[in-house]
Motif scaffolding. Structure first.
Motif, PDB file in Angstrom:
ATOM      1  N   TYR A 112       0.869  -1.177   0.000  1.00 16.12           N
ATOM      2  CA  TYR A 112       0.000   0.000   0.000  1.00 16.12           C
ATOM      3  C   TYR A 112       0.905   1.225   0.000  1.00 16.12           C
ATOM      4  O   TYR A 112       1.287   1.747   1.039  1.00 16.12           O
ATOM      5  N   LEU A 113       1.280   1.646  -1.204  1.00 16.28           N
ATOM      6  CA  LEU A 113       2.218   2.756  -1.329  1.00 16.28           C
ATOM      7  C   LEU A 113       1.639   4.033  -0.728  1.00 16.28           C
ATOM      8  O   LEU A 113       0.425   4.227  -0.774  1.00 16.28           O
ATOM      9  N   PRO A 114       2.490   4.887  -0.112  1.00 16.03           N
ATOM     10  CA  PRO A 114       3.961   4.861  -0.158  1.00 16.03           C
ATOM     11  C   PRO A 114       4.638   3.915   0.841  1.00 16.03           C
ATOM     12  O   PRO A 114       5.852   3.957   0.988  1.00 16.03           O
ATOM     13  N   GLU A 115       3.861   3.073   1.506  1.00 11.89           N
ATOM     14  CA  GLU A 115       4.475   2.104   2.417  1.00 11.89           C
ATOM     15  C   GLU A 115       5.207   1.016   1.609  1.00 11.89           C
ATOM     16  O   GLU A 115       4.705   0.556   0.594  1.00 11.89           O
ATOM     17  N   PHE A 116       6.355   0.611   2.081  1.00  8.25           N
ATOM     18  CA  PHE A 116       7.110  -0.532   1.572  1.00  8.25           C
ATOM     19  C   PHE A 116       7.353  -0.510   0.054  1.00  8.25           C
ATOM     20  O   PHE A 116       6.941  -1.420  -0.666  1.00  8.25           O
ATOM     21  N   PRO A 117       8.018   0.544  -0.428  1.00 11.22           N
ATOM     22  CA  PRO A 117       8.422   0.564  -1.836  1.00 11.22           C
ATOM     23  C   PRO A 117       9.600  -0.389  -2.056  1.00 11.22           C
ATOM     24  O   PRO A 117      10.167  -0.922  -1.095  1.00 11.22           O
ATOM     25  N   GLY A 118       9.950  -0.582  -3.323  1.00  8.38           N
ATOM     26  CA  GLY A 118      11.128  -1.398  -3.631  1.00  8.38           C
ATOM     27  C   GLY A 118      10.780  -2.824  -4.000  1.00  8.38           C
ATOM     28  O   GLY A 118       9.621  -3.222  -4.036  1.00  8.38           O
ATOM     29  N   ALA A 125       7.050  -5.719   4.551  1.00  9.43           N
ATOM     30  CA  ALA A 125       5.866  -5.533   5.390  1.00  9.43           C
ATOM     31  C   ALA A 125       5.856  -6.546   6.533  1.00  9.43           C
ATOM     32  O   ALA A 125       5.559  -6.208   7.689  1.00  9.43           O
ATOM     33  N   LEU A 126       6.194  -7.782   6.229  1.00  8.15           N
ATOM     34  CA  LEU A 126       6.256  -8.818   7.264  1.00  8.15           C
ATOM     35  C   LEU A 126       7.363  -8.522   8.266  1.00  8.15           C
ATOM     36  O   LEU A 126       7.167  -8.651   9.480  1.00  8.15           O
ATOM     37  N   ALA A 127       8.524  -8.117   7.760  1.00  8.39           N
ATOM     38  CA  ALA A 127       9.664  -7.832   8.632  1.00  8.39           C
ATOM     39  C   ALA A 127       9.377  -6.664   9.568  1.00  8.39           C
ATOM     40  O   ALA A 127       9.892  -6.622  10.693  1.00  8.39           O
ATOM     41  N   ALA A 128       8.539  -5.734   9.128  1.00 10.56           N
ATOM     42  CA  ALA A 128       8.203  -4.570   9.942  1.00 10.56           C
ATOM     43  C   ALA A 128       7.141  -4.879  10.996  1.00 10.56           C
ATOM     44  O   ALA A 128       6.833  -4.030  11.835  1.00 10.56           O
ATOM     45  N   GLY A 129       6.585  -6.085  10.931  1.00 10.08           N
ATOM     46  CA  GLY A 129       5.537  -6.448  11.875  1.00 10.08           C
ATOM     47  C   GLY A 129       4.221  -5.745  11.591  1.00 10.08           C
ATOM     48  O   GLY A 129       3.386  -5.591  12.490  1.00 10.08           O
ATOM     49  N   ALA A 130       4.016  -5.326  10.349  1.00  9.59           N
ATOM     50  CA  ALA A 130       2.784  -4.626   9.977  1.00  9.59           C
ATOM     51  C   ALA A 130       1.584  -5.559  10.108  1.00  9.59           C
ATOM     52  O   ALA A 130       1.698  -6.777   9.923  1.00  9.59           O
ATOM     53  N   THR A 131       0.431  -4.990  10.427  1.00  8.08           N
ATOM     54  CA  THR A 131      -0.797  -5.781  10.528  1.00  8.08           C
ATOM     55  C   THR A 131      -1.601  -5.734   9.234  1.00  8.08           C
ATOM     56  O   THR A 131      -2.547  -6.488   9.061  1.00  8.08           O
ATOM     57  N   GLN A 132      -1.193  -4.832   8.341  1.00 10.75           N
ATOM     58  CA  GLN A 132      -1.839  -4.773   7.038  1.00 10.75           C
ATOM     59  C   GLN A 132      -0.863  -4.236   6.000  1.00 10.75           C
ATOM     60  O   GLN A 132       0.094  -3.543   6.326  1.00 10.75           O
TER      61      GLN A 132
END
Length: 198
Positions: A112-118, A125-132
Motif C-alpha cells: 500500500y504505497l507509499p508504504e514498503f516501496p522497492g 511488510a512482514l519484517a516490519a511487523g505490519a498488521t496490514q
C-alpha cells in the motif's frame, strides 16, 4: 481500442489476467506485445497462449544500462502502444526511457504505497511487523515506486502469513486494480496526464 505493451520478468499472473480480460470483445484494450528482460520468464507462455508477439531485451547483452534502455525503448516503440504496463518487471528503467514513455507507463506493486516501496514490498511488510499491507497501481516516475497513485487497496496480514502466502493474497487484488485501470484509461475515465500533474 487501447493498445498495450506489457513488460514482465517472471510468472506474469497479472499479464494473464489482462490477456483474459482483453479476450472479451467488449473490453476496450488489447495487448499487442509482451516484452521481457529474461528469456526464461515463465509468463511468456501466457503471451503464446493468446497469440501475442513477444520480445526479449536482456540487460546482460549490453555494456551499459542506458544502451539496454535504448534497445528496450526501440522494441516498445515498434508497437506504438498507447500504454506500457510493468507487471512484475524487476528492472528499474533508465530515466530517459521513463521520460520517453511517461505518463503512459504504469506499474503494479504488492504494498500500500507509499508504504514498503522497492523490490521486496511483501517481505518488508512482514519484517516490519505490519498488521496490514496492500496492493497499488502507480504511474511510473524516476523514483522507486514513488509515482502518482492510480489505485490502491488494503489487505490484512494474518497470523502465520509467510511471504508466499501473503503475496498470493495480494496478487488477485493487483490484477483487479490493473484490469479496472486499463478499462478506465481506455474509456477516458482516467487521464494519466492529469493525474501526473496533480
Amino acid at each position: 481500442m487501447l493498445s498495450v505493451v506489457v513488460l514482465i520478468s517472471g510468472g506474469g499472473s497479472n499479464l494473464r489476467a489482462l490477456l483474459e480480460a482483453a479476450a472479451d470483445a467488449e473490453y476496450p484494450a488489447r495487448v499487442v506485445a509482451v516484452g521481457t528482460d529474461r528469456p526464461e520468464a515463465e509468463g511468456l507462455t501466457h503471451a503464446e497462449d493468446f497469440g501475442v508477439p513477444t520480445f526479449e531485451v536482456a540487460l546482460s547483452s549490453f555494456e551499459t544500462r542506458d544502451a539496454w534502455g535504448d534497445a528496450l525503448l526501440e522494441q516498445i516503440r515498434q508497437w506504438n502502444p498507447d500504454l506500457v504496463v510493468l507487471s512484475g518487471f524487476m528492472r528499474l528503467l533508465p530515466a530517459h526511457v521513463v521520460d520517453a514513455l511517461a505518463p503512459h507507463l504504469i506499474n503494479t506493486h504488492p504494498a500500500y504505497l507509499p508504504e514498503f516501496p522497492g523490490a521486496h514490498g511483501v517481505r518488508d511488510a512482514l519484517a516490519a511487523g505490519a498488521t496490514q499491507t496492500g496492493a497499488s497501481l502507480i504511474v511510473v516516475d524516476n523514483g522507486v515506486d514513488s509515482g502518482p497513485i492510480i489505485a490502491r487497496e488494503r489487505i490484512a496480514i494474518v497470523p502465520g502469513d509467510t511471504e508466499t502466502s501473503l503475496h498470493e493474497r495480494i496478487k488477485p487484488v493487483e490484477r483487479r486494480l490493473l484490469i479496472q485501470a486499463v478499462l478506465d484509461i481506455a474509456n477516458g475515465n482516467l487521464d494519466l496526464k492529469e493525474l501526473s500533474k496533480a
